[in-house]
Design a protein around this motif. Structure first.
Motif, PDB file in Angstrom:
ATOM      1  N   GLY A   1     144.056  32.610  79.059  1.00  0.00           N
ATOM      2  CA  GLY A   1     142.778  32.721  78.345  1.00  0.00           C
ATOM      3  C   GLY A   1     142.556  34.106  77.768  1.00  0.00           C
ATOM      4  N   TRP A   2     143.062  35.123  78.429  1.00  0.00           N
ATOM      5  CA  TRP A   2     142.894  36.511  77.991  1.00  0.00           C
ATOM      6  C   TRP A   2     143.697  36.793  76.727  1.00  0.00           C
ATOM      7  CZ3 TRP A   2     139.865  40.543  78.513  1.00  0.00           C
ATOM      8  CH2 TRP A   2     140.324  41.827  78.246  1.00  0.00           C
ATOM      9  N   THR A   3     144.956  36.375  76.693  1.00  0.00           N
ATOM     10  CA  THR A   3     145.803  36.654  75.529  1.00  0.00           C
ATOM     11  C   THR A   3     145.616  35.570  74.475  1.00  0.00           C
ATOM     12  OG1 THR A   3     147.684  35.517  76.523  1.00  0.00           O
ATOM     13  CG2 THR A   3     147.519  37.886  76.911  1.00  0.00           C
ATOM     14  N   THR A   4     146.019  35.869  73.258  1.00  0.00           N
ATOM     15  CA  THR A   4     145.774  34.911  72.192  1.00  0.00           C
ATOM     16  C   THR A   4     146.767  35.067  71.051  1.00  0.00           C
ATOM     17  OG1 THR A   4     144.206  34.193  70.517  1.00  0.00           O
ATOM     18  CG2 THR A   4     143.968  36.450  71.274  1.00  0.00           C
ATOM     19  N   TYR A   5     147.603  34.067  70.892  1.00  0.00           N
ATOM     20  CA  TYR A   5     148.534  34.074  69.765  1.00  0.00           C
ATOM     21  C   TYR A   5     147.834  33.622  68.486  1.00  0.00           C
ATOM     22  CZ  TYR A   5     152.610  33.418  66.884  1.00  0.00           C
ATOM     23  OH  TYR A   5     153.509  33.513  65.868  1.00  0.00           O
ATOM     24  N   SER A   6     146.910  32.693  68.603  1.00  0.00           N
ATOM     25  CA  SER A   6     146.246  32.174  67.411  1.00  0.00           C
ATOM     26  C   SER A   6     145.435  33.260  66.705  1.00  0.00           C
ATOM     27  CB  SER A   6     145.357  30.985  67.774  1.00  0.00           C
ATOM     28  OG  SER A   6     144.409  31.355  68.750  1.00  0.00           O
ATOM     29  N   THR A   7     144.712  34.077  67.459  1.00  0.00           N
ATOM     30  CA  THR A   7     143.951  35.156  66.837  1.00  0.00           C
ATOM     31  C   THR A   7     144.891  36.205  66.266  1.00  0.00           C
ATOM     32  OG1 THR A   7     142.134  34.755  68.363  1.00  0.00           O
ATOM     33  CG2 THR A   7     142.118  36.848  67.209  1.00  0.00           C
ATOM     34  N   PHE A   8     145.987  36.458  66.945  1.00  0.00           N
ATOM     35  CA  PHE A   8     147.008  37.376  66.436  1.00  0.00           C
ATOM     36  C   PHE A   8     147.490  36.901  65.066  1.00  0.00           C
ATOM     37  CE2 PHE A   8     151.731  37.747  66.261  1.00  0.00           C
ATOM     38  CZ  PHE A   8     151.821  39.094  65.929  1.00  0.00           C
ATOM     39  N   ALA A   9     147.745  35.602  64.928  1.00  0.00           N
ATOM     40  CA  ALA A   9     148.221  35.049  63.658  1.00  0.00           C
ATOM     41  C   ALA A   9     147.160  35.195  62.569  1.00  0.00           C
ATOM     42  CB  ALA A   9     148.611  33.586  63.841  1.00  0.00           C
ATOM     43  N   LEU A  10     145.904  34.915  62.890  1.00  0.00           N
ATOM     44  CA  LEU A  10     144.833  35.062  61.900  1.00  0.00           C
ATOM     45  C   LEU A  10     144.613  36.521  61.522  1.00  0.00           C
ATOM     46  CD1 LEU A  10     142.217  32.428  63.104  1.00  0.00           C
ATOM     47  CD2 LEU A  10     143.709  32.322  61.107  1.00  0.00           C
ATOM     48  N   ASP A  11     144.709  37.415  62.503  1.00  0.00           N
ATOM     49  CA  ASP A  11     144.584  38.848  62.201  1.00  0.00           C
ATOM     50  C   ASP A  11     145.689  39.295  61.258  1.00  0.00           C
ATOM     51  OD1 ASP A  11     142.364  38.991  63.815  1.00  0.00           O
ATOM     52  OD2 ASP A  11     143.395  39.974  65.489  1.00  0.00           O
ATOM     53  N   GLY A  12     146.897  38.775  61.474  1.00  0.00           N
ATOM     54  CA  GLY A  12     148.007  39.096  60.579  1.00  0.00           C
ATOM     55  C   GLY A  12     147.718  38.634  59.163  1.00  0.00           C
ATOM     56  N   ARG A  13     147.144  37.453  59.043  1.00  0.00           N
ATOM     57  CA  ARG A  13     146.794  36.944  57.706  1.00  0.00           C
ATOM     58  C   ARG A  13     145.744  37.839  57.052  1.00  0.00           C
ATOM     59  NH1 ARG A  13     143.028  33.498  55.347  1.00  0.00           N
ATOM     60  NH2 ARG A  13     143.859  32.249  53.630  1.00  0.00           N
ATOM     61  N   THR A  14     144.761  38.274  57.820  1.00  0.00           N
ATOM     62  CA  THR A  14     143.729  39.169  57.290  1.00  0.00           C
ATOM     63  C   THR A  14     144.344  40.469  56.790  1.00  0.00           C
ATOM     64  OG1 THR A  14     142.064  38.252  58.767  1.00  0.00           O
ATOM     65  CG2 THR A  14     141.630  40.451  57.880  1.00  0.00           C
TER      66      THR A  14
ATOM     67  N   GLU B   1     145.129  42.917  52.903  1.00  0.00           N
ATOM     68  CA  GLU B   1     144.700  44.304  52.718  1.00  0.00           C
ATOM     69  C   GLU B   1     145.841  45.181  52.219  1.00  0.00           C
ATOM     70  OE1 GLU B   1     142.825  45.689  56.277  1.00  0.00           O
ATOM     71  OE2 GLU B   1     141.404  44.032  56.299  1.00  0.00           O
ATOM     72  N   ALA B   2     146.880  45.282  53.033  1.00  0.00           N
ATOM     73  CA  ALA B   2     148.003  46.142  52.648  1.00  0.00           C
ATOM     74  C   ALA B   2     149.199  45.797  53.522  1.00  0.00           C
ATOM     75  CB  ALA B   2     147.636  47.614  52.824  1.00  0.00           C
ATOM     76  N   LEU B   3     150.352  45.785  52.911  1.00  0.00           N
ATOM     77  CA  LEU B   3     151.584  45.455  53.627  1.00  0.00           C
ATOM     78  C   LEU B   3     151.863  46.429  54.784  1.00  0.00           C
ATOM     79  CD1 LEU B   3     153.972  43.560  53.877  1.00  0.00           C
ATOM     80  CD2 LEU B   3     155.200  45.000  52.234  1.00  0.00           C
ATOM     81  N   PRO B   4     151.667  47.744  54.610  1.00  0.00           N
ATOM     82  CA  PRO B   4     151.924  48.648  55.746  1.00  0.00           C
ATOM     83  C   PRO B   4     151.041  48.349  56.960  1.00  0.00           C
ATOM     84  CG  PRO B   4     151.888  49.890  53.709  1.00  0.00           C
ATOM     85  CD  PRO B   4     151.414  48.502  53.375  1.00  0.00           C
ATOM     86  N   SER B   5     149.779  47.984  56.721  1.00  0.00           N
ATOM     87  CA  SER B   5     148.898  47.634  57.843  1.00  0.00           C
ATOM     88  C   SER B   5     149.407  46.399  58.570  1.00  0.00           C
ATOM     89  CB  SER B   5     147.476  47.369  57.347  1.00  0.00           C
ATOM     90  OG  SER B   5     146.913  48.522  56.817  1.00  0.00           O
TER      91      SER B   5
END
Length: 136
Positions: A73-86, A90-94
């Motif tokens: 419950g603490w860790t999250t791959y789905s949010t990691f994936a959405l954050d990557g999309r966000t 913005e910018a490839l280096p980020s």
């Protein structure tokens, strides 16, 4: 041990872990770095839990509660994936920095947890750290 007790342990751990992750996301103001924090700290904690389970006696509900429920419950791959999309917008280096930081720091966190656990509880490196079907 009854299946009901195992399910209750997983559910209780999952609820606590999910609430903790939500509080971190609030504190981070929705920033993607809050996800990085929970995923890396979860990897470190899982390394510690696995090392502890390899040595000595422990309650039979520790793994379902802590490893599967709480840290699941603490860790999250789905949010990691959405954050990557966000970040991709913005910018490839980020994006590349975030992806690399998550992967490298997550692996280092898990390794650090295992090594710290070995120091705390002794013995050699865990041989069978994976969760087996019987333990779920």
């Amino acid at each position: 041990m009854s299946e009901g007790r195992v399910l209750a342990a997983v559910a209780a751990g999952g609820a606590a872990g999910s609430l903790g992750r939500w509080l971190v996301s609030l504190a981070a103001g929705g920033a993607v770095w809050g996800t990085l924090l929970v995923n890396v700290s979860g990897a470190l904690a899982l390394g510690l839990v696995v090392a502890r389970l390899e040595h000595g006696e422990h309650h039979p509900l520790l793994r379902p509660f802590a490893a599967v429920g709480l840290l699941g419950g603490w860790t999250t791959y789905s949010t990691f994936a959405l954050d990557g999309r966000t970040l991709a917008g913005e910018a490839l280096p980020s994006l590349l920095g975030y992806l690399a930081a998550t992967l490298v720091l997550g692996l280092l966190g898990a390794l650090a947890g295992l090594l710290l656990g070995e120091r705390l509880w002794g013995g050699s490196a865990p041989q069978a750290a994976a969760i087996t079907e019987e333990e779920l």
